[in-house]
Design an enzyme around this catalytic site. Structure first.
Site, short mmCIF file in Angstrom:
data_model
loop_
_atom_site.label_atom_id
_atom_site.label_comp_id
_atom_site.label_asym_id
_atom_site.label_seq_id
_atom_site.Cartn_x
_atom_site.Cartn_y
_atom_site.Cartn_z
CG HIS A 72 -2.03 0.94 1.18
ND1 HIS A 72 -3.29 0.65 1.66
CD2 HIS A 72 -2.11 2.21 0.71
CE1 HIS A 72 -4.09 1.67 1.47
NE2 HIS A 72 -3.39 2.64 0.91
CG LEU A 75 5.09 4.94 -5.68
CD1 LEU A 75 5.69 3.98 -6.70
CD2 LEU A 75 6.18 5.41 -4.71
NE ARG A 76 0.00 11.36 -3.02
CZ ARG A 76 -1.00 10.76 -2.40
NH1 ARG A 76 -1.81 9.95 -3.06
NH2 ARG A 76 -1.25 11.00 -1.13
CG HIS A 193 -10.29 3.27 1.66
ND1 HIS A 193 -9.19 4.08 1.79
CD2 HIS A 193 -11.21 3.78 2.48
CE1 HIS A 193 -9.45 5.04 2.67
NE2 HIS A 193 -10.68 4.88 3.10
CG HIS A 246 -6.13 1.77 5.37
ND1 HIS A 246 -7.49 1.64 5.26
CD2 HIS A 246 -5.73 2.49 4.29
CE1 HIS A 246 -7.88 2.25 4.16
NE2 HIS A 246 -6.85 2.77 3.56
CG ASP A 319 -2.60 4.71 3.48
OD1 ASP A 319 -2.42 5.09 2.30
OD2 ASP A 319 -3.64 4.97 4.12
O1 DOR Z 1 -4.80 8.88 4.45
C1 DOR Z 1 -4.96 8.44 3.33
N1 DOR Z 1 -4.36 9.00 2.25
N2 DOR Z 1 -5.75 7.39 3.16
C2 DOR Z 1 -6.10 6.97 1.95
O2 DOR Z 1 -6.84 6.04 1.86
C3 DOR Z 1 -5.62 7.65 0.73
C4 DOR Z 1 -4.38 8.36 0.99
C5 DOR Z 1 -4.01 9.33 -0.09
O3 DOR Z 1 -4.06 8.99 -1.27
O4 DOR Z 1 -3.61 10.45 0.24
ZN ZN Z 2 -7.04 3.84 1.94
#
Ligand code: DOR
Ligand code: ZN
Length: 453
Positions: A72, A75-76, A193, A246, A319
């Site tokens: 999980h 990487l954006r 999720h 999570h 995460d």
């Molecule tokens: O805190 C989180 N950030 N939970 C998520 O499910 C997505 C993630 C995000 O992409 O920033």
């Molecule tokens: Zn999530």
């Protein structure tokens, strides 16, 4: 061999280490051995300490673990390269001891078709510091209404097996059932999720005393537990594998315990931050503590630790969720949820699970390396990864480090770690993937081969 922390070549361009002995290293924190790496593999485990004439690295005092796998990671790239790129996120991973990360699909555009998962795999091949497995979205654009082309993503060059709308829940039960079946048919699985939006409208913090005192809309445990219960039943009915992202509440643990007792194909993860931090920290107003699912109560933390120790929760997953300061440093209710995780995961799990006596290093290796690779389908063979003949994919861990986290010195582009200023005694010294050095804290000092007498 490398500059500390910088100027590293991507993994695909790192040469194989020459035949090298790791002298005095302790696999799983157990008895010291001399571990020989040759041609990308573990070639010998020699307790006698008599290595052949090769390079050697003094590893006395270091533990060797199989390099970790994170199911999980955000990487954006593409779309939010101001927060993280595949290069920076995977360098953070290598620094954290990871060999493989699963890159979540909530990029821009969303990774919801073969071309887009292949794009992630291609960029990773060129720029990543560890192995990357692209996750495919479950629904088109994470929209929750139309299933993405699961079969085509599985057949693509990215060989996607994990499908997730993470960041969003697949809310529609009929769609979820279809998704579970279609993923199972290609040998894959759905990572959910678990969070019912109608049960948690505009949620901002764990539904409890702290949220009430601060006047923040609560995030109730039932919003998570209701979806987990539903999805476990679906997975059980059709024998389709489900992975739950999570897990954050004591009630969720009980539901998963029940599903497992029925023999249903359900696996679950917990994050390092849910093993350590509680919603008391929300009082600080510091948005680094805003995360989805939210930090919960001390009782939840205790239940999560016990569930991980017991194996009801299978794995730790980070995460890792980088966000740029410009959006993260907004008022609480406007800030996006998420925190960095890759570089601090092993130290946090060591602190919460090993130092507390809840887990041995061997069990930690199962939860952070062996089980996640098995769930993700990347495990090589079914046995112990630190055996002769296996790929040399391991991390070297110092347990008497005195490391104070400095957000500015992390490899991630983003700085949203709640652990800046926190002191850890555990720190990764080096990560080796398939016999290639992915990262090391110091330039690796090897002694040259000793000439044969
Ligand atoms: O805190 C989180 N950030 N939970 C998520 O499910 C997505 C993630 C995000 O992409 O920033
Ligand atoms: Zn999530």
């Amino acid at each position: 061999m490398t500059e500390p922390g910088g100027n590293l070549r991507p993994l695909s361009r790192q040469p194989l280490l020459p035949p090298t002995v790791l002298r005095g290293v302790r696999p799983y924190g157990e008895e010291p051995v001399d571990l020989l790496i040759d041609n990308g593999r573990i070639a010998a485990l020699d307790p006698a300490g008599q290595g052949p004439a090769v390079h050697s690295i003094d590893c006395h005092g270091l533990i060797a673990l199989p390099a970790l796998t994170d199911l999980h990671t955000h990487l954006r790239q593409p779309g939010a390269e101001d927060a993280e790129t595949i290069a920076t996120g995977t360098l953070a991973a290598a620094k954290g001891g990871y060999a493989t990360v699963f890159a979540m699909a909530n990029t821009q555009p969303v990774a919801d078709d073969p071309r887009r998962v292949e794009y992630v795999a291609e960029v990773a091949e060129r720029t990543a510091h560890c192995q990357v497995r692209p996750v495919g979205a479950v629904t088109v654009g994470l929209g929750g209404t139309t299933l993405a082309p699961i079969e085509a993503m599985a057949a693509s060059a990215a060989r996607t097996r994990m499908f997730s709308d993470d960041g969003r829940c697949v809310e529609d039960p009929a769609l979820m059932r279809q998704a579970l079946r279609r993923a199972a048919d290609v040998g894959g699985f759905i990572a959910q999720h678990a969070q019912s939006s109608p049960l948690s409208p505009n949620a901002q913090a764990n539904d409890g005393a702290v949220a009430r005192e601060l006047g923040l809309p609560g995030w109730p445990a039932v919003a998570e537990e209701a979806i987990i219960a539903r999805d476990c039943v679906l997975a059980g009915a059709d024998d389709t594998p489900l992975h739950i992202c999570h897990v954050s509440t004591r009630g969720s643990v009980e539901v998963i315990r029940w599903a497992k007792s029925r023999g249903w194909p359900v696996t679950a993860e917990v994050t390092p931050h849910h093993l350590l931090l509680t919603d008391e920290l929300v009082r600080t107003g510091d948005t680094r503590y805003k995360v989805n699912p939210p930090l919960r109560s001390a009782q939840d933390v205790t239940a999560l630790r016990e569930a991980l120790a017991e194996g009801i929760i299978d794995v730790v997953a980070t995460d890792h969720a980088p966000h740029p300061a410009a959006t993260k440093n907004r008022p609480w209710c406007e800030a996006p949820p998420g925190m960095l995780g890759l570089e601090t995961a092993l130290p946090v799990v060591a602190e919460t699970m090993v130092r507390t006596g809840l887990m041995s290093w061997r069990r930690l290796a199962e939860a952070m390396a062996i089980r996640p690779a098995a769930i993700g389908g990347t495990a090589v063979g079914g046995g112990d990864p630190l055996q002769v003949g296996m790929p040399a994919t391991l991390c070297l861990v110092s347990t008497d480090a005195d490391w104070t986290v400095d957000a500015a010195r992390l490899a991630s582009l983003a700085r949203n770690t709640p652990f800046s200023g926190h002191r850890f005694s555990t720190r990764v010294a080096a990560t080796i993937i398939g016999g290639r050095l992915a990262w090391s804290a110091d330039p690796v000092r090897t002694t040259q081969p000793t000439p044969d007498p």
